[in-house]
Enzyme design. Structure first.
Site: not given
Length: 682
Positions: A67, A181
């Site tokens: 991603h 993250c």
């Protein structure tokens, strides 16, 4: 918007997208591009590949979720592939066969990211994964995904405060967790749901999770935190407002461990809650972390010191880059004699009183090649750059201390760095004062103090006492030896000539090309940029050698992909089309995809070329007044011909070396892929 998140054109079932991560991501990016949702395949694939090189996105269940955010993406998009041949995305279950590419616009709002996070959370559900593996058509995949992302969120009742805890709930250990993250899109929410689902299936733990991602994150109440028996930090970045959890037993790890081993982490948190000697979140109310995110005290001191120094370097680099480039622009506009009179020109003249060719500097007339507005503008730019460069030692020291002690360490770290400059200890003193300030502030932060004084600790007492101790140590004990060490280093650099300078260039070239942006590369860059603050020619020679050697790997690999295309994978061939531009800009990370895919052939080849460039740059006496920018700061490099010759020689050597390595020691995987492509073409 939601119904268009994925379409049948963005789905590939039982596809063969190659044998490595780069190839799969490039194929998925091509699907996105073909639907008109991305203006450029490379512009989407490269950020996702770079993110993958930092930490694999493989998760339990044979799933991967590469991603990224990208300027080339026009709307939030999902592309899905069910692979006939699994590919290693560094997941815990081996090769991934289900791969989602999450492509988000660079400026996408929270609604976009909220939709994407729902998908990430669904990937920890076994029934959803099983359906992805078994459905027959692209339309069924689309329906599965849209059902997930369009599902209404059920609101979870908040955990009761400590005084509200039901009597029958006494056996359950209360745990609060934070997940985060770097991109805040996928792993943040997957970790949260993996922990939550595991906790829901157990009777011995009551869990509340706070996600610190990119979409609609709500902080848990202070009452919930106060009621908690233990804390889990599953993050790859810093925990925001970590001081809220001060005093709680803590378990820390990277975010992927919470996805892969949620049960183990919950067991560890329960054990910590019942262990009076368990490590606790450092500091008092209002303080900040004593450790960077990650493994915390489970790491050895050597690793923690290395991380702290890298933190200091990362915060220092913007000062160096801004200051160094402004100094270079000052030379460009005002001439190279600017260094001798910038202060007098910048302070004694103005737009309505521009200087002529002769300016009085320290009581004597000095003649400049330029005059008027250009001379004045050059002086102003130079003065601004000098101001920025004046902060680099203090910033290095301050943020090293911050890495250990959080916000209470910043002030004493900056004070120690400023003292280092005053005493002539330079960046060596900054390293020492940063570590000292961090250790001392962290130690004071662990003191047991009455509640009434606790609020004063982080803002007054810790900075005051730490600054006092660091100042006394520097002035009374450490300052003179460190200043002598720094003076000796400068004298050694200034005296370098001939073979000794060439040897240093070789060493710097090897370091810059060893890990392409990693700790060794950063150590060489720190050595060069810290020396720029002295302004001597030897330091500028080192800066030129470091910048030139750092440019070699991306350009050399780009050249190699053009010369011998068949030795590289399709994804590497695509990377080669843009790597040369990254190299010209002094972005060594442009070579990471090549090195990650084939380190044993690529890295030694790049190191050989880097050593050649470093040796030649030092032999030619090339200097760089700018710390970054590559070929685009040519005006700050002298002689430019020496820089270009050194760079070209290293590029050719590395390109030839990597081609020879791949030719004489073939990569069997690449050969198999090439043979398959040839048979298909035939």
């Amino acid at each position: 918007m939601t119904t268009d998140l994925i379409t049948r054109d963005l789905v590939a079932l039982d596809a063969d997208f190659g044998y490595n991560v780069e190839s799969v991501i490039t194929h998925l990016a091509t699907l996105v591009h073909n639907t008109g949702r991305a203006s450029d395949v490379e512009g989407l694939a490269q950020p996702a590949i770079k993110r993958e090189s930092q930490a694999g996105t493989g998760v339990p269940g044979g799933v991967a979720i590469p991603h990224c955010r990208s300027e080339v993406v026009s709307e939030p998009t999902l592309a899905f592939a069910r692979l006939s041949r699994g590919v290693d995305f560094s997941g815990p279950d081996g090769d991934a066969h289900l791969v989602f590419l999450i492509a988000a616009p660079a400026g996408g709002g929270k609604e976009h990211l909220r939709i994407l996070s729902k998908l990430a959370r669904a990937l920890v559900k076994k029934d959803f994964l099983e359906a992805l593996r078994t459905v027959k058509t692209e339309d069924e995949i689309v329906k599965l995904v849209l059902d997930v992302v369009n599902a209404k969120k059920t609101k979870k009742a908040p955990a009761p405060a400590a005084e509200e805890k039901p009597a029958g709930d006494s056996k359950a250990t209360r745990v609060v967790a934070v997940t985060a993250c770097p991109t805040g899109i996928a792993h943040t929410y997957m970790a949260a749901d993996a922990l939550t689902q595991t906790a829901d299936a157990r009777d011995d733990v009551d869990l509340t999770v706070e996600t610190q991602g990119s979409s609609n994150n709500e902080s848990m109440s202070q009452a919930t935190i106060a009621a908690a028996d233990a804390v889990i930090f599953a993050t790859d970045v810093g925990v925001r407002d970590r001081e809220r959890f001060a005093g709680k037993p803590v378990i820390e790890s990277g975010v992927k461990r919470a996805i892969n081993e949620p049960g183990v982490m919950l067991d560890e948190a329960i054990a910590a809650a019942h262990n009076p000697n368990a490590r606790k979140v450092a500091g008092t109310a209002g303080s900040a972390p004593a450790e960077a995110a990650g493994e915390g005290e489970s790491l050895g001191w050597g690793k923690r010191i290395q991380q702290a120094i890298m933190t200091g370097v990362s915060y220092m680099v913007p000062f160096v880059a801004a200051g160094g480039l402004l100094l270079a622009l000052g030379f460009l506009f005002g001439g190279y004699d600017m260094a001798n009179g910038w202060q007098a020109i910048a302070t004694n003249y103005s737009l309505t009183n521009l200087p002529g060719h002769q300016v009085e500097v320290d009581g004597a007339l000095m003649t400049f090649d330029r005059a008027g507005f250009m001379l004045y503008l050059g002086a102003v730019l130079f003065a601004t750059g000098q101001a920025a460069m004046g902060f680099i030692v203090a910033a290095l020291s301050g943020y090293i201390a911050f890495a250990f002690a959080g916000r209470p360490g910043i002030a004493p770290g900056f004070v120690g760095g400023a003292i280092s400059v005053t005493l002539g200890a330079g960046f060596i003193g900054g390293l020492v004062t940063g570590l000292l300030a961090g250790f001392i502030a962290m130690w004071i932060g662990k003191w047991k103090v009455p509640r009434w004084i606790g609020s004063l600790m982080p803002v007054v007492i810790i900075p005051l006492l730490t600054s006092l101790v660091v100042g006394l140590l520097m002035f009374l004990l450490l300052g003179a030896p460190l200043a002598n060490l720094m003076a000796g280093l400068q004298n050694w650099l200034s005296s370098m000539s001939g073979s000794s300078a060439v040897l240093l260039g070789i060493i710097l070239g090897l370091m810059m090309c060893f890990d392409l942006g990693g700790p060794v590369n950063k150590a060489a860059y720190l050595f060069a940029t810290a020396g720029l603050s002295t302004g001597d020619e030897a330091s500028m020679q080192i800066m030129a050698a470091v910048m030139a050697t750092g440019m070699v790997p991306p350009i050399a690999l780009s050249l190699a992909t053009f010369v011998r295309k068949n030795l590289f994978t399709p994804a590497e061939q695509e990377n080669g089309k843009s790597a040369w531009l990254l190299g010209l800009s002094f972005v060594s990370e442009g070579a990471i995809p090549f090195a990650a895919a084939d380190p044993l052939r690529v890295i030694p080849s790049m190191m050989v070329g880097g050593a050649v460039t470093g040796a030649l740059s030092m032999a030619f006496g090339v200097i760089s007044r700018a710390p970054h920018g590559g070929i685009f700061v040519f005006f700050a490099i002298d002689p430019i011909w020496g820089f270009l010759v050194s760079l070209a020689a290293g590029i050719v050597v590395s390109a030839v070396a990597v081609i020879a390595m791949k030719q004489l020691w073939p990569n069997k995987t690449i050969e198999a892929a090439a043979a398959k492509e040839s048979s298909v073409a035939a």
